[in-house]
Design a protein around this motif. Structure first.
Motif, PDB file in Angstrom:
ATOM      1  N   GLN A 170     -45.854  57.927  99.549  1.00  0.00           N
ATOM      2  CA  GLN A 170     -45.134  57.387  98.394  1.00  0.00           C
ATOM      3  C   GLN A 170     -44.729  58.511  97.441  1.00  0.00           C
ATOM      4  O   GLN A 170     -43.681  58.433  96.783  1.00  0.00           O
ATOM      5  CB  GLN A 170     -45.990  56.346  97.665  1.00  0.00           C
ATOM      6  CG  GLN A 170     -46.172  55.040  98.422  1.00  0.00           C
ATOM      7  CD  GLN A 170     -44.886  54.235  98.548  1.00  0.00           C
ATOM      8  OE1 GLN A 170     -43.818  54.633  98.093  1.00  0.00           O
ATOM      9  NE2 GLN A 170     -44.977  53.080  99.206  1.00  0.00           N
ATOM     10  N   THR A 171     -45.528  59.574  97.374  1.00  0.00           N
ATOM     11  CA  THR A 171     -45.151  60.722  96.543  1.00  0.00           C
ATOM     12  C   THR A 171     -43.891  61.383  97.084  1.00  0.00           C
ATOM     13  O   THR A 171     -42.988  61.771  96.320  1.00  0.00           O
ATOM     14  CB  THR A 171     -46.300  61.742  96.491  1.00  0.00           C
ATOM     15  OG1 THR A 171     -47.454  61.108  95.929  1.00  0.00           O
ATOM     16  CG2 THR A 171     -45.918  62.948  95.649  1.00  0.00           C
ATOM     17  N   THR A 172     -43.800  61.497  98.419  1.00  0.00           N
ATOM     18  CA  THR A 172     -42.577  62.042  99.032  1.00  0.00           C
ATOM     19  C   THR A 172     -41.376  61.184  98.671  1.00  0.00           C
ATOM     20  O   THR A 172     -40.301  61.704  98.326  1.00  0.00           O
ATOM     21  CB  THR A 172     -42.726  62.094 100.558  1.00  0.00           C
ATOM     22  OG1 THR A 172     -43.919  62.773 100.908  1.00  0.00           O
ATOM     23  CG2 THR A 172     -41.538  62.803 101.194  1.00  0.00           C
ATOM     24  N   ASN A 194     -41.020  59.246  96.068  1.00  0.00           N
ATOM     25  CA  ASN A 194     -40.702  59.503  94.657  1.00  0.00           C
ATOM     26  C   ASN A 194     -39.841  60.749  94.510  1.00  0.00           C
ATOM     27  O   ASN A 194     -38.847  60.761  93.773  1.00  0.00           O
ATOM     28  CB  ASN A 194     -41.990  59.692  93.848  1.00  0.00           C
ATOM     29  CG  ASN A 194     -42.741  58.397  93.629  1.00  0.00           C
ATOM     30  OD1 ASN A 194     -42.187  57.320  93.785  1.00  0.00           O
ATOM     31  ND2 ASN A 194     -44.009  58.516  93.281  1.00  0.00           N
ATOM     32  N   ASP A 195     -40.223  61.817  95.191  1.00  0.00           N
ATOM     33  CA  ASP A 195     -39.487  63.078  95.084  1.00  0.00           C
ATOM     34  C   ASP A 195     -38.065  62.939  95.616  1.00  0.00           C
ATOM     35  O   ASP A 195     -37.110  63.453  95.021  1.00  0.00           O
ATOM     36  CB  ASP A 195     -40.225  64.175  95.849  1.00  0.00           C
ATOM     37  CG  ASP A 195     -41.555  64.556  95.200  1.00  0.00           C
ATOM     38  OD1 ASP A 195     -41.757  64.211  94.020  1.00  0.00           O
ATOM     39  OD2 ASP A 195     -42.388  65.178  95.882  1.00  0.00           O
TER      40      ASP A 195
END
Length: 267
Positions: free
Chosen positions: A5-7, A9-10
């Motif tokens: 999920q961080t990927t 977001n980025d």
């Protein structure tokens, strides 16, 4: 590329708030990205599958996501989120190589008329909710056996609530207000039936007084166990908290454009 999920977001931050798209590494699993976006945004619309475009894939269902690619799209899933469409799938690039892609596009919902005044007694609040959310899907649960549900609960249920369930099915308004598919009875000893709830642990209920459920008022049992009454029905209550920034339980401070997040594939 490790997908988290961080990927996601980025990647979305790189695309920014306007229209845009990016090709992703060829070894990225498109289904993994679809699953991550579905965890975030709910069940998607399928615009293109195996190179065949859904003929109903117009702007109201995310068709703007297909514009940059002409007829080069192999697969495309779409999600509504506020004033944006988010899409992912596979597209042939300029060299004819099929690659995963992430796309964002502006989402336009026809401006709903202002919330009706208290003097207007003829408002169809479910129809207004359809307009506010830009809902274009067919009825998700048109065949609910309400007679069985009402028999089991021992009471008739408000007609606007039944229409909301039939129309929208399983999901949440603005990804926040979860619509119960039948009322919860956990507060029955307090005279309340719970028809919806939020991630902030507010419970949206009816005060189930009298024989006419279409006259039951809404009561909010807040997370701190306070009861806040409202002299309106369920669909009107949802409309008002979506668009009225002055409502005590407003969601209008978060989004100017609203949507219904579908869960799963419930039909």
């Amino acid at each position: 590329m490790e997908l988290t999920q961080t990927t996601v977001n980025d990647l979305l931050a790189r695309l920014g708030p306007g229209d845009g798209h990016m090709y992703l590494p060829s070894d990225l699993d498109p289904q993994a990205l679809t699953d991550l976006l579905a965890d975030r945004y709910g069940a998607p619309n399928t615009l293109v599958l195996d190179g065949f475009t859904d003929p109903t894939a117009d702007d109201s269902r995310g068709g703007a996501l297909l514009v940059p690619f002409a007829d080069r799209t192999g697969m495309m899933r779409a999600w509504a989120y506020g004033d944006q469409w988010v899409g992912t799938g596979t597209v042939r690039d300029a060299e004819g190589i099929e690659r995963p892609v992430l796309v964002v596009a502006h989402r336009e919902v026809p401006e709903p008329s202002a919330v009706a005044s208290d003097e207007d007694e003829d408002v169809d609040w479910v129809e207004r909710l359809v307009r506010i959310t830009g809902w274009t899907e067919p009825a998700r649960r048109p065949d609910v056996d309400w007679a069985e549900v009402e028999s089991r609960l021992g009471t008739a249920l408000p007609s606007d609530y039944k229409r909301m369930v039939e129309t929208f099915g399983v999901g949440a308004f603005d990804g926040y207000l979860d619509l119960n598919q039948e009322p919860w009875t956990g507060l029955r000893e307090d005279g309340l039936l719970i028809w919806a709830g939020t991630e902030h642990e507010d419970l949206y209920c009816w005060r189930a007084d009298g024989d006419d459920p279409d006259r039951w008022p809404v009561v909010v049992r807040s997370f701190d166990h306070q009861d806040v009454p409202f002299d309106c029905r369920a669909a009107e209550f949802v409309c008002r908290i979506l668009v009225d920034p002055h409502h005590r339980f407003t969601m209008a401070r978060y989004f100017d454009t609203h949507w219904f997040m579908r869960y799963g594939t419930h039909a």
